[in-house]
Write a protein that holds these residues in place. Structure first.
Motif, short mmCIF file in Angstrom:
data_model
loop_
_atom_site.label_atom_id
_atom_site.label_comp_id
_atom_site.label_asym_id
_atom_site.label_seq_id
_atom_site.Cartn_x
_atom_site.Cartn_y
_atom_site.Cartn_z
N VAL A 50 0.84 -1.20 0.00
CA VAL A 50 0.00 0.00 0.00
C VAL A 50 0.88 1.25 0.00
CG1 VAL A 50 -1.75 1.31 1.27
CG2 VAL A 50 -1.91 -1.19 1.14
N LEU A 51 1.94 1.22 0.80
CA LEU A 51 2.86 2.37 0.85
C LEU A 51 3.55 2.59 -0.49
CD1 LEU A 51 4.40 1.68 4.38
CD2 LEU A 51 2.95 3.64 3.76
N GLU A 52 3.93 1.50 -1.16
CA GLU A 52 4.55 1.64 -2.48
C GLU A 52 3.57 2.25 -3.47
OE1 GLU A 52 7.53 1.34 -3.44
OE2 GLU A 52 8.55 0.10 -1.94
N PHE A 53 2.28 1.92 -3.31
CA PHE A 53 1.26 2.46 -4.21
C PHE A 53 1.15 3.99 -4.09
CE2 PHE A 53 -3.24 3.75 -4.79
CZ PHE A 53 -3.38 3.46 -6.15
N ILE A 54 1.24 4.50 -2.86
CA ILE A 54 1.08 5.95 -2.67
C ILE A 54 2.40 6.71 -2.75
CG2 ILE A 54 -0.99 5.66 -1.26
CD1 ILE A 54 0.74 6.32 1.19
N LYS A 55 3.51 5.99 -2.83
CA LYS A 55 4.83 6.63 -2.82
C LYS A 55 4.99 7.67 -3.94
CE LYS A 55 9.66 5.25 -2.17
NZ LYS A 55 10.58 4.08 -2.07
N PRO A 56 4.63 7.36 -5.19
CA PRO A 56 4.79 8.37 -6.25
C PRO A 56 3.93 9.61 -6.02
CG PRO A 56 4.48 6.17 -7.19
CD PRO A 56 4.17 6.06 -5.73
N LYS A 57 2.72 9.42 -5.52
CA LYS A 57 1.84 10.56 -5.26
C LYS A 57 2.45 11.47 -4.20
CE LYS A 57 -2.83 11.74 -3.69
NZ LYS A 57 -4.16 11.23 -3.28
N LEU A 58 2.99 10.88 -3.14
CA LEU A 58 3.63 11.67 -2.08
C LEU A 58 4.88 12.38 -2.60
CD1 LEU A 58 3.20 9.27 0.97
CD2 LEU A 58 2.16 11.52 0.69
N ALA A 59 5.63 11.69 -3.45
CA ALA A 59 6.84 12.29 -4.02
C ALA A 59 6.47 13.54 -4.83
CB ALA A 59 7.57 11.28 -4.90
N ALA A 60 5.34 13.47 -5.55
CA ALA A 60 4.88 14.62 -6.34
C ALA A 60 4.48 15.78 -5.44
CB ALA A 60 3.70 14.20 -7.22
N GLN A 61 4.14 15.45 -4.17
CA GLN A 61 3.78 16.48 -3.20
C GLN A 61 4.99 16.95 -2.40
OE1 GLN A 61 0.68 14.81 -0.75
NE2 GLN A 61 -0.69 14.46 -2.48
N GLY A 62 6.16 16.44 -2.74
CA GLY A 62 7.38 16.87 -2.08
C GLY A 62 7.76 16.07 -0.85
N LEU A 63 7.11 14.91 -0.65
CA LEU A 63 7.43 14.08 0.51
C LEU A 63 7.95 12.72 0.05
CD1 LEU A 63 7.48 13.47 3.54
CD2 LEU A 63 5.08 12.73 3.35
N LYS A 64 9.17 12.40 0.43
CA LYS A 64 9.74 11.09 0.14
C LYS A 64 9.51 10.17 1.33
CE LYS A 64 14.15 8.73 -0.65
NZ LYS A 64 15.62 8.88 -0.75
N ILE A 65 8.98 8.96 1.08
CA ILE A 65 8.86 7.99 2.18
C ILE A 65 9.85 6.85 1.95
CG2 ILE A 65 6.48 8.54 2.77
CD1 ILE A 65 5.60 6.03 1.26
N GLU A 66 10.52 6.50 3.02
CA GLU A 66 11.48 5.40 2.99
C GLU A 66 10.86 4.24 3.77
OE1 GLU A 66 16.07 4.51 4.43
OE2 GLU A 66 15.37 6.58 4.20
N ILE A 67 10.54 3.15 3.08
CA ILE A 67 9.80 2.03 3.66
C ILE A 67 10.78 0.99 4.21
CG2 ILE A 67 8.06 0.25 3.24
CD1 ILE A 67 7.28 2.01 0.72
N LYS A 68 10.66 0.71 5.50
CA LYS A 68 11.49 -0.30 6.16
C LYS A 68 10.61 -1.54 6.42
CE LYS A 68 14.92 2.70 6.96
NZ LYS A 68 16.29 2.57 6.43
N VAL A 69 10.90 -2.65 5.75
CA VAL A 69 10.06 -3.84 5.84
C VAL A 69 10.55 -4.77 6.94
CG1 VAL A 69 9.17 -5.86 4.60
CG2 VAL A 69 9.44 -3.67 3.41
N PHE A 70 9.61 -5.21 7.79
CA PHE A 70 9.91 -6.13 8.89
C PHE A 70 9.02 -7.37 8.77
CE2 PHE A 70 11.20 -2.00 10.35
CZ PHE A 70 12.32 -2.23 11.15
N ASN A 71 9.50 -8.49 9.33
CA ASN A 71 8.67 -9.70 9.31
C ASN A 71 8.22 -10.09 10.72
OD1 ASN A 71 10.99 -10.70 10.43
ND2 ASN A 71 11.36 -12.29 8.91
N ASP A 72 8.35 -9.14 11.65
CA ASP A 72 7.86 -9.39 13.02
C ASP A 72 7.11 -8.16 13.50
OD1 ASP A 72 10.49 -7.93 13.43
OD2 ASP A 72 9.75 -8.03 15.48
N TYR A 73 6.48 -8.28 14.68
CA TYR A 73 5.66 -7.18 15.19
C TYR A 73 6.33 -6.41 16.32
CZ TYR A 73 1.61 -9.29 12.77
OH TYR A 73 0.74 -9.78 11.84
N VAL A 74 7.55 -6.77 16.69
CA VAL A 74 8.21 -6.13 17.83
C VAL A 74 9.16 -5.02 17.38
CG1 VAL A 74 9.72 -6.46 19.82
CG2 VAL A 74 7.97 -8.18 19.27
N GLN A 75 10.03 -5.34 16.44
CA GLN A 75 11.05 -4.37 16.03
C GLN A 75 10.49 -3.08 15.43
OE1 GLN A 75 14.43 -3.95 16.39
NE2 GLN A 75 14.00 -5.50 17.95
#
Length: 273
Positions: A50-75
């Motif tokens: 979902v974040l990758e889907f909205i990433k280009p739209k946010l970039a066009a608004q001047g906001l870069k998002i850096e997505i950190k993927v985890f496979n657990d719920y604690v970190q």
């Protein structure tokens, strides 16, 4: 004063002034870079998608998002609390409340985004009616998700709980277990991998999707769309009102995201806005 000394002092003064100006010129660049980037902790499916889907739209608004993927719920929460990551997007409110209580953190919900109906799966059985006496059921081992799994069984008459509304019910709260089910408490991410070794497993939808299970087709039981377990964008008290965070929250709750979820996940991910 000798001409040489005057010239030398003038040179030193000019050099220091140049360094000061250079330093002043560098600061806005660093600040600008930081303010234009937001780090987001997420699990792979569906959150990072979902974040990758909205990433280009946010970039066009001047906001870069850096997505950190985890496979657990604690970190993810740990790193947000330690300010190594700005926000997280993966968890339900009961999980967040339990995490804050157990870890002494003060993370806060910012915006509810979607529901992932939890399901009961089996590699051996085709229906709940086929569950044999003494069947082994693997369930998530964190308190809030375990309670959610037990509520799913309770609401469908498989077991009876002391309080069928208690989201933090545990195994000791089972007051009737007519099938004599044996429960194995395991880390949520491992449940798809042990599906062939147990009779049944209750699996979070993000892990089910990652394992190529289709919740709406493969689950023997599944939560309905009225599930209270909404997945939230989560941050800290010091950044919940940050314009970048609010911009992200707004981007996650647009009609375009709603359509993306409905088309891509076909009921396995339900928009909560």
């Amino acid at each position: 004063m000798e001409p040489f000394m005057v010239a030398r002092r003038a040179f030193v003064a000019l050099s220091l002034a140049a360094l000061a100006l250079a330093a002043c010129g560098q600061k806005p660049a660093a600040s600008s870079s930081a303010s234009d980037t937001l780090t987001v902790a997420a699990t792979a499916i569906p959150h990072a998608e979902v974040l990758e889907f909205i990433k280009p739209k946010l970039a066009a608004q001047g906001l870069k998002i850096e997505i950190k993927v985890f496979n657990d719920y604690v970190q993810p929460n740990t790193q947000v609390a330690e300010k190594r990551i700005d926000v997280s997007y993966f968890e339900t409110l009961p999980y967040l409340e339990t995490f804050n209580r157990d870890k002494g953190t003060h993370l806060v919900p910012i915006k509810g985004i979607h529901i992932e109906p939890m399901g009961l799966y089996s590699a051996k059985l085709k229906s709940v009616a086929e569950i044999p006496q003494g069947a082994t059921v693997a369930i998530p081992n964190d308190a809030s998700t375990e309670g959610r799994a037990l509520l799913l069984l309770s609401r469908n008459g498989v077991i009876t709980l002391k309080d069928p509304t208690n989201a933090l019910s545990s195994l000791k709260d089972i007051v009737d277990n007519p099938k004599g089910l044996k429960f194995k408490e395991l880390e949520g991410a491992t449940l798809p991998r042990v599906l062939g070794q147990v009779d049944l497993a209750i699996i979070n939808t993000n892990y089910a999707l990652d394992a190529k299970l289709n919740p709406t087709k493969d689950a023997l039981l599944i939560e309905d769309s009225k599930s209270p377990y909404v997945n939230y964008l989560v941050g800290r008290l010091d950044n919940k009102d940050d314009p970048r965070v609010q911009k992200l929250a707004a981007a996650l709750t647009t009609p375009e995201v709603r359509a993306f979820m409905q088309q891509k996940y076909e009921g396995a991910v339900v928009p909560a806005f």
